[in-house]
Design a protein around this motif. Structure first.
Motif, short mmCIF file in Angstrom:
data_model
loop_
_atom_site.label_atom_id
_atom_site.label_comp_id
_atom_site.label_asym_id
_atom_site.label_seq_id
_atom_site.Cartn_x
_atom_site.Cartn_y
_atom_site.Cartn_z
N VAL A 53 0.84 -1.20 0.00
CA VAL A 53 0.00 0.00 0.00
C VAL A 53 0.87 1.24 0.00
O VAL A 53 1.87 1.32 0.72
CB VAL A 53 -0.93 0.02 1.23
CG1 VAL A 53 -1.71 1.33 1.30
CG2 VAL A 53 -1.88 -1.16 1.21
N SER A 122 -4.67 8.02 7.63
CA SER A 122 -5.62 7.00 7.19
C SER A 122 -5.99 7.22 5.73
O SER A 122 -5.86 8.31 5.18
CB SER A 122 -6.88 7.02 8.06
OG SER A 122 -7.56 8.26 7.92
N ALA A 143 -6.85 1.64 5.38
CA ALA A 143 -5.56 1.55 6.07
C ALA A 143 -5.42 2.70 7.06
O ALA A 143 -5.87 3.82 6.79
CB ALA A 143 -4.40 1.57 5.08
N TRP A 145 -2.41 4.40 9.87
CA TRP A 145 -1.04 4.43 10.39
C TRP A 145 -1.06 5.11 11.75
O TRP A 145 -1.66 6.16 11.92
CB TRP A 145 -0.12 5.22 9.47
CG TRP A 145 0.25 4.57 8.18
CD1 TRP A 145 1.42 3.92 7.89
CD2 TRP A 145 -0.53 4.52 6.97
NE1 TRP A 145 1.42 3.48 6.59
CE2 TRP A 145 0.23 3.83 6.00
CE3 TRP A 145 -1.81 4.99 6.62
CZ2 TRP A 145 -0.24 3.61 4.71
CZ3 TRP A 145 -2.27 4.76 5.34
CH2 TRP A 145 -1.49 4.08 4.40
N ALA A 181 1.03 0.09 10.79
CA ALA A 181 -0.08 0.23 9.86
C ALA A 181 -0.99 -0.98 9.92
O ALA A 181 -0.52 -2.12 9.92
CB ALA A 181 0.44 0.41 8.44
N ASP A 182 -2.29 -0.73 9.99
CA ASP A 182 -3.31 -1.77 9.90
C ASP A 182 -3.99 -1.63 8.54
O ASP A 182 -4.53 -0.57 8.21
CB ASP A 182 -4.33 -1.63 11.02
CG ASP A 182 -3.72 -1.89 12.38
OD1 ASP A 182 -3.12 -2.97 12.56
OD2 ASP A 182 -3.84 -1.02 13.26
N VAL A 183 -3.94 -2.71 7.76
CA VAL A 183 -4.37 -2.66 6.36
C VAL A 183 -5.44 -3.72 6.11
O VAL A 183 -5.32 -4.86 6.57
CB VAL A 183 -3.18 -2.90 5.41
CG1 VAL A 183 -3.64 -2.96 3.96
CG2 VAL A 183 -2.13 -1.82 5.60
N THR A 195 -1.18 -6.41 9.76
CA THR A 195 -0.51 -5.29 10.41
C THR A 195 0.95 -5.26 10.01
O THR A 195 1.62 -6.30 10.01
CB THR A 195 -0.63 -5.41 11.94
OG1 THR A 195 -2.02 -5.37 12.31
CG2 THR A 195 0.10 -4.26 12.64
#
Length: 227
Positions: A53, A122, A143, A145, A181-183, A195
């Motif tokens: 990403v 985000s 996503a 951050w 980051a959560d994606v 993550t």
């Protein structure tokens, strides 16, 4: 004389210094670009899923001139059978072993939403893309951050002299934070999420002044074009 642009759109900034006698600034450029990137991967049996990403938001302007703002977000998804030898109609991209079972990529102009000190950021958007066989797909991206390290700062000053044409003066004001980051990505009925503890948020604030010598026209080394 062949001259490459002094600055790229994501990387530089400039401040006015002493100019040749009788000269005046041609164009004063400013750029602000903030970028977040992340990579997540998961494995279930022989299937490995990877998601890459990238998302940014930028502002640029010349003086005189309007302020322009734009975003750019991109996603690449790949599912690989890591137990198999490379084969099949889809060719593995960006390296890696095994047989690619599915891949897709897309981008659009959705901007990254980020606070000035890079604490959180985000992006949430649907984008048109293509799969590995050239078929159109819709990719849904979400996503976030979250900063996980201190705010790093550095400044770079540059003065460039072109003896027969003029001078360019630059200041790069750069910020960087390590982030988590959560994606989550959904494409073609498949959802991949994960993550990245080693993600990053970066910001470049740039200023550039071109000062042509008297009588010189077409002197635009900052970006290679006027304005």
């Amino acid at each position: 004389m062949k001259r490459l642009p002094v600055l790229l759109c994501t990387a530089a900034s400039m401040a006015l210094a002493a100019a040749p006698a009788g000269a005046a600034p041609n164009i004063y450029h400013t750029i602000s670009s903030t970028h977040g990137s992340a990579t997540v991967a998961s494995t279930a049996g022989c299937e490995q899923t990877e998601v890459f990403v990238s998302s940014s938001v930028a502002m640029y302007a010349s003086q005189p001139g309007p302020v322009n703002k734009q975003g750019l977000s991109a996603v690449f998804v790949r599912v690989t059978d890591i137990c198999a030898a490379p084969a099949g109609v889809v060719t593995a991209a960006a390296g890696g072993g095994g047989t690619v079972l599915f891949q897709a990529e897309g981008q659009n102009m959705a901007p990254l939403v980020v606070d000035p000190r890079l604490g959180v950021a985000s992006i949430s958007t649907d984008m048109a893309g293509m799969d590995g066989e050239g078929n159109p797909v819709t990719i849904s991206l979400s996503a976030t951050w979250t900063a996980s390290g201190p705010l790093e700062h550095d400044t770079v000053h540059t003065h460039s002299n072109y003896p027969d044409e003029g001078t360019v003066n630059a200041t790069d004001n750069n910020l960087r934070r390590a982030a988590t980051a959560d994606v989550s990505v959904t494409v073609d009925g498949m959802t991949a999420a994960g993550t990245d503890p080693n993600a990053v948020l970066e910001q470049v604030k740039s200023r550039c002044i071109e000062v042509a010598r008297p009588g010189v026209e077409g002197f635009f080394p900052c970006f290679g074009f006027p304005g």
